[in-house]
Write a protein that holds these residues in place. Sequence first.
Motif, mmCIF file in Angstrom:
data_model
loop_
_atom_site.group_PDB
_atom_site.id
_atom_site.type_symbol
_atom_site.label_atom_id
_atom_site.label_comp_id
_atom_site.label_asym_id
_atom_site.label_seq_id
_atom_site.Cartn_x
_atom_site.Cartn_y
_atom_site.Cartn_z
ATOM 1 N N GLU A 167 2.340 -4.187 -6.327
ATOM 2 C CA GLU A 167 1.309 -5.002 -5.651
ATOM 3 C C GLU A 167 0.518 -4.175 -4.645
ATOM 4 O O GLU A 167 0.229 -4.643 -3.550
ATOM 5 N N GLY A 168 0.132 -2.962 -5.027
ATOM 6 C CA GLY A 168 -0.628 -2.124 -4.115
ATOM 7 C C GLY A 168 -1.687 -1.287 -4.811
ATOM 8 O O GLY A 168 -1.982 -0.177 -4.391
ATOM 9 N N ARG A 169 -2.246 -1.803 -5.882
ATOM 10 C CA ARG A 169 -3.285 -1.074 -6.625
ATOM 11 C C ARG A 169 -4.625 -1.269 -5.929
ATOM 12 O O ARG A 169 -5.465 -2.072 -6.328
ATOM 13 N N SER A 170 -4.833 -0.528 -4.864
ATOM 14 C CA SER A 170 -6.044 -0.680 -4.059
ATOM 15 C C SER A 170 -6.213 0.569 -3.208
ATOM 16 O O SER A 170 -5.551 1.589 -3.419
ATOM 17 N N SER A 171 -7.121 0.482 -2.255
ATOM 18 C CA SER A 171 -7.331 1.550 -1.280
ATOM 19 C C SER A 171 -7.692 2.869 -1.967
ATOM 20 O O SER A 171 -8.424 2.892 -2.954
ATOM 21 N N ASN A 172 -7.158 3.990 -1.470
ATOM 22 C CA ASN A 172 -7.561 5.313 -1.944
ATOM 23 C C ASN A 172 -7.145 5.597 -3.386
ATOM 24 O O ASN A 172 -7.718 6.469 -4.030
ATOM 25 N N GLU A 232 0.824 -1.204 0.000
ATOM 26 C CA GLU A 232 0.000 0.000 0.000
ATOM 27 C C GLU A 232 0.861 1.258 0.000
ATOM 28 O O GLU A 232 1.851 1.351 0.726
ATOM 29 N N SER A 279 -6.402 5.360 -10.496
ATOM 30 C CA SER A 279 -5.416 4.612 -11.277
ATOM 31 C C SER A 279 -5.959 4.142 -12.617
ATOM 32 O O SER A 279 -5.186 3.759 -13.494
ATOM 33 N N THR A 321 3.859 -4.658 -11.406
ATOM 34 C CA THR A 321 3.583 -6.044 -11.037
ATOM 35 C C THR A 321 4.924 -6.752 -10.866
ATOM 36 O O THR A 321 5.963 -6.229 -11.301
ATOM 37 N N TRP A 345 -7.104 3.432 -5.935
ATOM 38 C CA TRP A 345 -7.639 2.488 -6.906
ATOM 39 C C TRP A 345 -8.420 3.194 -8.010
ATOM 40 O O TRP A 345 -8.190 2.953 -9.199
ATOM 41 N N TYR A 346 -9.322 4.115 -7.643
ATOM 42 C CA TYR A 346 -10.198 4.743 -8.636
ATOM 43 C C TYR A 346 -9.391 5.562 -9.641
ATOM 44 O O TYR A 346 -9.528 5.402 -10.855
#
Length: 208
Positions: free
Chosen positions: A135-140, A95, A145, A156, A142-143
């Motif tokens: 490996e952290g394409r998530s959380s705040n 993250e 990106s 990756t 994500w949109y």
Amino acid sequence: MGHFLDLDTRALGLFRLPLTLAALSLFLGPLAAFLLRRRDQPHAANLALATGAFGFLLAAHLGLQTFAPVLTSAQLAEAIAPQVHPNDLIAIHGEYESGSTLAFYLQRPSTYAILEHWGTGTASLPESQFIHILEGRSSNLWYGSFFPDAPKIFETPATLAAKWQGPQRIFLWQSLTDPPNQLPPLPGPVYILVKSGGKEIVSNQPNR
């Protein structure tokens, strides 16, 4: 409060001074103010409360200084800053929030600003100037990106492995305690540059 459960008996031993100061400030300050008000000395009572509040804030500051290596990546950034060049790639494994202070201390553009406030001129910067994320394409993030003109900063294991043996120097931040805390397979040597506060920075090239 994410690190509250890290404060076990062993860890609390590092906070003997700030904990003692905080307990004395919380107990003695109000007690002295109460006794002074009963003696009709309101000015002295207010000074006692102010002294207790100052002591508690000082204890909090000392506690943050002790806990700083866990909360921030300042020590890691300071260690690699003399080696970092503008075209080097800096990546966070996991993250973005975990190592986001790297952007501040290394004076790189904030990834939050890039993906949440697009169109402010940051798009013209080369992608190597941004903090990349493995490996952290998530959380705040994500949109933002998925915007079509968003920079290609999400790595990756395959894309990082393809760059690892190239001429570009890579600095990879990762936690040693929180997952993902294992490096993906990399096709070359991995040099550990610095460790601090349960975190480390590794590189595909040794220090010059």
